[in-house]
Design a protein around this motif. Structure first.
Motif, short mmCIF file in Angstrom:
data_model
loop_
_atom_site.label_atom_id
_atom_site.label_comp_id
_atom_site.label_asym_id
_atom_site.label_seq_id
_atom_site.Cartn_x
_atom_site.Cartn_y
_atom_site.Cartn_z
N MET A 4 0.84 -1.16 0.00
CA MET A 4 0.00 0.00 0.00
C MET A 4 0.89 1.24 0.00
SD MET A 4 -3.00 1.37 2.56
CE MET A 4 -2.40 0.95 4.12
N SER A 5 0.61 2.17 -0.86
CA SER A 5 1.39 3.41 -0.88
C SER A 5 0.61 4.52 -0.18
CB SER A 5 1.70 3.82 -2.32
OG SER A 5 0.51 4.17 -2.99
N ARG A 6 1.35 5.38 0.45
CA ARG A 6 0.74 6.52 1.14
C ARG A 6 1.31 7.80 0.58
NH1 ARG A 6 0.07 5.29 7.48
NH2 ARG A 6 -1.14 3.41 7.24
N ARG A 7 0.49 8.80 0.54
CA ARG A 7 0.95 10.09 0.06
C ARG A 7 1.54 10.88 1.22
NH1 ARG A 7 -3.99 12.07 -3.81
NH2 ARG A 7 -4.04 10.18 -5.04
N VAL A 8 2.63 11.55 0.93
CA VAL A 8 3.26 12.44 1.89
C VAL A 8 3.36 13.79 1.22
CG1 VAL A 8 5.35 12.94 3.20
CG2 VAL A 8 4.57 10.58 2.94
N VAL A 9 2.93 14.79 1.92
CA VAL A 9 2.98 16.14 1.38
C VAL A 9 3.78 17.01 2.33
CG1 VAL A 9 1.63 18.15 0.71
CG2 VAL A 9 0.72 15.86 0.31
N ILE A 10 4.80 17.64 1.79
CA ILE A 10 5.59 18.59 2.58
C ILE A 10 5.05 19.98 2.26
CG2 ILE A 10 7.87 19.58 2.99
CD1 ILE A 10 9.00 16.81 2.11
N THR A 11 4.46 20.60 3.24
CA THR A 11 3.83 21.90 3.01
C THR A 11 4.68 23.06 3.52
OG1 THR A 11 2.63 21.78 5.09
CG2 THR A 11 1.52 20.93 3.12
N GLY A 12 5.69 22.77 4.31
CA GLY A 12 6.53 23.84 4.84
C GLY A 12 7.88 23.28 5.24
N MET A 13 8.89 24.15 5.23
CA MET A 13 10.24 23.73 5.60
C MET A 13 10.83 24.72 6.60
SD MET A 13 11.88 22.43 2.00
CE MET A 13 11.83 24.03 1.23
N GLY A 14 11.72 24.22 7.42
CA GLY A 14 12.44 25.05 8.38
C GLY A 14 13.84 24.50 8.55
N ALA A 15 14.78 25.36 8.91
CA ALA A 15 16.16 24.91 9.04
C ALA A 15 16.94 25.77 10.03
CB ALA A 15 16.86 24.94 7.68
N VAL A 16 17.73 25.11 10.83
CA VAL A 16 18.74 25.77 11.66
C VAL A 16 20.02 25.01 11.36
CG1 VAL A 16 19.50 26.35 13.99
CG2 VAL A 16 17.05 26.37 13.45
N THR A 17 20.93 25.64 10.63
CA THR A 17 22.11 24.95 10.12
C THR A 17 23.36 25.81 10.25
OG1 THR A 17 22.16 25.81 7.84
CG2 THR A 17 20.55 24.07 8.31
N PRO A 18 24.52 25.20 10.05
CA PRO A 18 25.76 25.99 10.04
C PRO A 18 25.80 27.02 8.90
CG PRO A 18 26.27 23.70 10.41
CD PRO A 18 24.81 23.76 10.04
N LEU A 19 24.97 26.84 7.89
CA LEU A 19 24.93 27.82 6.80
C LEU A 19 23.98 28.97 7.10
CD1 LEU A 19 24.94 25.52 3.63
CD2 LEU A 19 26.82 26.82 4.62
N GLY A 20 23.19 28.84 8.13
CA GLY A 20 22.28 29.91 8.51
C GLY A 20 21.00 29.38 9.11
N THR A 21 20.35 30.23 9.88
CA THR A 21 19.07 29.89 10.47
C THR A 21 17.98 30.37 9.55
OG1 THR A 21 19.97 29.99 12.70
CG2 THR A 21 17.59 30.21 12.48
N GLY A 22 17.14 29.44 9.13
CA GLY A 22 16.08 29.73 8.18
C GLY A 22 16.39 29.11 6.83
N VAL A 23 15.36 28.65 6.17
CA VAL A 23 15.53 27.98 4.88
C VAL A 23 16.18 28.92 3.86
CG1 VAL A 23 14.30 26.93 2.93
CG2 VAL A 23 13.66 26.35 5.27
N GLU A 24 15.77 30.18 3.87
CA GLU A 24 16.31 31.13 2.89
C GLU A 24 17.82 31.30 3.06
OE1 GLU A 24 15.75 35.77 1.65
OE2 GLU A 24 13.96 34.66 2.28
N LYS A 25 18.29 31.51 4.28
CA LYS A 25 19.73 31.64 4.52
C LYS A 25 20.47 30.35 4.18
CE LYS A 25 19.81 35.15 8.14
NZ LYS A 25 20.20 35.41 9.55
N PHE A 26 19.87 29.23 4.54
CA PHE A 26 20.46 27.93 4.24
C PHE A 26 20.61 27.75 2.73
CE2 PHE A 26 19.45 23.35 3.37
CZ PHE A 26 20.67 22.83 3.76
N TRP A 27 19.55 28.04 1.99
CA TRP A 27 19.58 27.87 0.53
C TRP A 27 20.56 28.85 -0.12
CZ3 TRP A 27 19.15 24.28 -2.66
CH2 TRP A 27 18.93 24.50 -4.02
N GLU A 28 20.59 30.08 0.36
CA GLU A 28 21.54 31.07 -0.17
C GLU A 28 22.97 30.60 0.05
OE1 GLU A 28 20.96 33.70 -2.14
OE2 GLU A 28 18.86 33.09 -2.06
N GLY A 29 23.23 30.02 1.21
CA GLY A 29 24.55 29.48 1.50
C GLY A 29 24.93 28.35 0.57
N ILE A 30 23.98 27.49 0.27
CA ILE A 30 24.24 26.39 -0.66
C ILE A 30 24.54 26.94 -2.05
CG2 ILE A 30 23.15 24.47 -1.91
CD1 ILE A 30 21.73 23.76 0.70
N LYS A 31 23.71 27.88 -2.52
CA LYS A 31 23.91 28.45 -3.86
C LYS A 31 25.23 29.20 -3.96
CE LYS A 31 20.09 30.74 -4.28
NZ LYS A 31 18.94 31.51 -4.78
#
Length: 148
Positions: free
Chosen positions: A1-28
């Motif tokens: 049986m397969s189940r659907r998983v939906v990710i509706t929001g993201m959050g991050a506290v990382t060495p690249l920054g706190t917040g998904v935006e800072k994290f993603w900017e650091g990766i880019k």
């Protein structure tokens, strides 16, 4: 049986920054999240580098809706605060109050291999310097990884 998983929001506290935006900017920007450990003396350790969260100020999150109070923060290890803040960001990012959903079908996924390292070091130091009676009664509940 397969189940659907939906990710509706993201959050991050990382060495690249706190917040998904800072994290993603650091990766880019191809930034490294790894640096030399400067929080304690590493002379006698085999490890000299780590991913350290540097832009975190817990006071920014006191009494923020869904985060924690100053009093609650006293009973939380740093890794738990990171998890609560990332979860709060994910729920905010989801842009819903979830009032139309079954609360038993909603969750936050947190990955943690170990927790409470800062707390373990400070409580061990208390144990050595002042004896076992000075170790916090909250030590175990604060440090276990499922507290996140």
């Amino acid at each position: 049986m397969s189940r659907r998983v939906v990710i509706t929001g993201m959050g991050a506290v990382t060495p690249l920054g706190t917040g998904v935006e800072k994290f993603w900017e650091g990766i880019k920007a191809n930034k490294l999240g790894i640096s030399f450990i400067d929080m304690f003396d590493t002379e006698r350790t085999g490890v000299k580098i780590a991913g350290i969260v540097r832009d975190f100020n817990e006071e920014d999150y006191y009494d923020a809706e869904g985060c924690f109070t100053k009093k609650e923060a006293k009973h939380m290890d740093t890794f738990t605060k990171y998890a609560v803040i990332a979860s709060h960001e994910a729920l905010t990012d989801a842009a819903t109050d979830f009032s139309d959903l079954d609360p038993y079908r909603i969750g936050v996924l947190v990955g943690s291999g170990i927790g409470g390292v800062d707390l373990t070091l400070s409580e061990y130091s208390k144990f050595l310097q002042k004896g076992p009676s000075r170790v916090s009664a909250f030590y175990i509940p604060m440090m276990i990884s499922n507290m996140a």
